[in-house]
Design a protein around this motif. Structure first.
Motif, PDB file in Angstrom:
ATOM      1  N   THR A 115      46.451  26.079   3.639  1.00 53.07           N
ATOM      2  CA  THR A 115      47.470  26.601   2.752  1.00 53.07           C
ATOM      3  C   THR A 115      48.325  25.461   2.210  1.00 53.07           C
ATOM      4  O   THR A 115      48.514  24.437   2.868  1.00 53.07           O
ATOM      5  N   ALA A 116      48.837  25.648   1.004  1.00 55.22           N
ATOM      6  CA  ALA A 116      49.704  24.630   0.407  1.00 55.22           C
ATOM      7  C   ALA A 116      51.134  24.748   0.922  1.00 55.22           C
ATOM      8  O   ALA A 116      51.885  23.780   0.914  1.00 55.22           O
ATOM      9  N   SER A 117      51.505  25.946   1.391  1.00 57.06           N
ATOM     10  CA  SER A 117      52.877  26.178   1.844  1.00 57.06           C
ATOM     11  C   SER A 117      53.221  25.298   3.037  1.00 57.06           C
ATOM     12  O   SER A 117      52.534  25.313   4.061  1.00 57.06           O
ATOM     13  N   GLY A 118      54.273  24.508   2.894  1.00 55.17           N
ATOM     14  CA  GLY A 118      54.754  23.677   3.983  1.00 55.17           C
ATOM     15  C   GLY A 118      53.942  22.433   4.237  1.00 55.17           C
ATOM     16  O   GLY A 118      54.211  21.702   5.199  1.00 55.17           O
ATOM     17  N   SER A 119      52.936  22.155   3.404  1.00 55.46           N
ATOM     18  CA  SER A 119      52.023  21.051   3.685  1.00 55.46           C
ATOM     19  C   SER A 119      52.660  19.677   3.532  1.00 55.46           C
ATOM     20  O   SER A 119      52.054  18.670   3.906  1.00 55.46           O
ATOM     21  N   ASP A 120      53.882  19.630   2.965  1.00 59.54           N
ATOM     22  CA  ASP A 120      54.562  18.340   2.799  1.00 59.54           C
ATOM     23  C   ASP A 120      55.557  18.058   3.921  1.00 59.54           C
ATOM     24  O   ASP A 120      56.325  17.099   3.850  1.00 59.54           O
ATOM     25  N   THR A 121      55.523  18.868   4.983  1.00 56.74           N
ATOM     26  CA  THR A 121      56.494  18.719   6.059  1.00 56.74           C
ATOM     27  C   THR A 121      55.891  18.005   7.260  1.00 56.74           C
ATOM     28  O   THR A 121      54.664  17.957   7.439  1.00 56.74           O
ATOM     29  N   LEU A 122      56.767  17.465   8.102  1.00 57.35           N
ATOM     30  CA  LEU A 122      56.320  16.811   9.324  1.00 57.35           C
ATOM     31  C   LEU A 122      55.620  17.805  10.244  1.00 57.35           C
ATOM     32  O   LEU A 122      54.574  17.496  10.831  1.00 57.35           O
ATOM     33  N   GLY A 123      56.179  19.009  10.363  1.00 59.02           N
ATOM     34  CA  GLY A 123      55.582  20.008  11.244  1.00 59.02           C
ATOM     35  C   GLY A 123      54.157  20.351  10.853  1.00 59.02           C
ATOM     36  O   GLY A 123      53.289  20.511  11.717  1.00 59.02           O
ATOM     37  N   TYR A 124      53.898  20.459   9.558  1.00 63.14           N
ATOM     38  CA  TYR A 124      52.554  20.779   9.088  1.00 63.14           C
ATOM     39  C   TYR A 124      51.591  19.661   9.451  1.00 63.14           C
ATOM     40  O   TYR A 124      50.477  19.910   9.909  1.00 63.14           O
TER      41      TYR A 124
END
Length: 255
Positions: A115-124
């Motif tokens: 998924t693209a949602s949240g993919s730019d975060t450290l958690g992802y």
């Protein structure tokens, strides 16, 4: 005089789609040219035998007279690929399109969507690392020891995880040391070999990802065992079949 007739059940669109999904799972790892050749040969065979093309014609073409995968390797492949799938599902990284442990390259193959949602975060990115280490983690849990299947090539699990962890440290702004500096590391091996402190930080990050994958798999051990058995028996599972086995999994091991 008594006559008998054979009643054939109509083939439903759902049955056709299920067969196509299964064939697509068996064909994972093949190129478009491979598929075109297989279909062409299957059509020629059906034409010679004056009949319609069958599911078995395509399946036989996909297998290409390869010997059966040895029993122990088949179990190992099933464990490894199931580990990836269970953690991928538990961490909600995206859809699972299929798993295959009878590929032309002689190994396992997981076709996973993201998924693209949240993919730019450290958690992802940390979730991604756990998923990449999950095949090794599954072997560790089920077999008690790991194989070389996680490494050995530049597109292996360990190679991809190392590159991702290095990018998190050096170019994505998530580093523990000077995170605002951007480094364009075209040769990760040379960078890590020349910087022992950096290599130690990357290795520690990979150890944390492996530990997290182990935790998630232990929390979902029933799903792991069920998927391993199903994949071992079928050798290839499409996304629908995998989802049915894992549909009761909940998110575990949060970021």
């Amino acid at each position: 005089m008594t006559t008998t007739s054979t009643h054939l059940e109509p083939v439903t669109p759902e049955a056709v789609q299920a067969a196509l999904n299964k064939l697509a799972s068996r064909a994972m790892g093949l190129t478009g040219a491979d598929i075109e050749r297989i279909v062409r040969q299957a059509r020629l065979k059906a034409r010679r035998e004056k009949r319609s093309i069958r599911y078995e014609d395509i399946e036989e073409g996909i297998r290409m007279d390869r010997p059966m995968v040895p029993y122990d390797l088949r179990w190992r492949f099933a464990i490894h690929e199931s580990g990836h799938a269970v953690v991928h599902h538990a961490l909600r990284l995206g859809p699972i399109h299929g798993l295959n442990i009878d590929t032309p390259t002689g190994g396992g193959y997981s076709q996973l969507g993201f998924t693209a949602s949240g993919s730019d975060t450290l958690g992802y990115r940390e979730d991604m690392l756990a998923m990449l280490m999950a095949g090794r983690a599954a072997e560790q849990i089920v077999v008690g020891k790991v194989s070389a299947g996680s490494g050995g090539s530049e597109d292996s699990d360990l190679a991809r995880a190392t590159k991702l962890a290095l990018a998190m440290e050096r170019s994505l702004g998530f580093g523990a040391v000077q995170p605002l500096l951007y480094h364009d590391d075209k040769d990760p091996t040379a960078v890590l070999d020349g910087n022992p402190d950096l290599a130690a930080r990357i290795h520690a990050q990979l150890e944390r990802a492996l530990a997290r994958a182990v935790e998630v798999l232990n929390e979902n051990r029933d799903k792991l065992d069920a998927l391993v058995k199903a994949l071992f028996d079928a050798q290839a599972l499409d996304g629908v079949a995998v989802k049915q086995l894992l549909k009761h999994s909940n998110r575990a091991g949060g970021s």
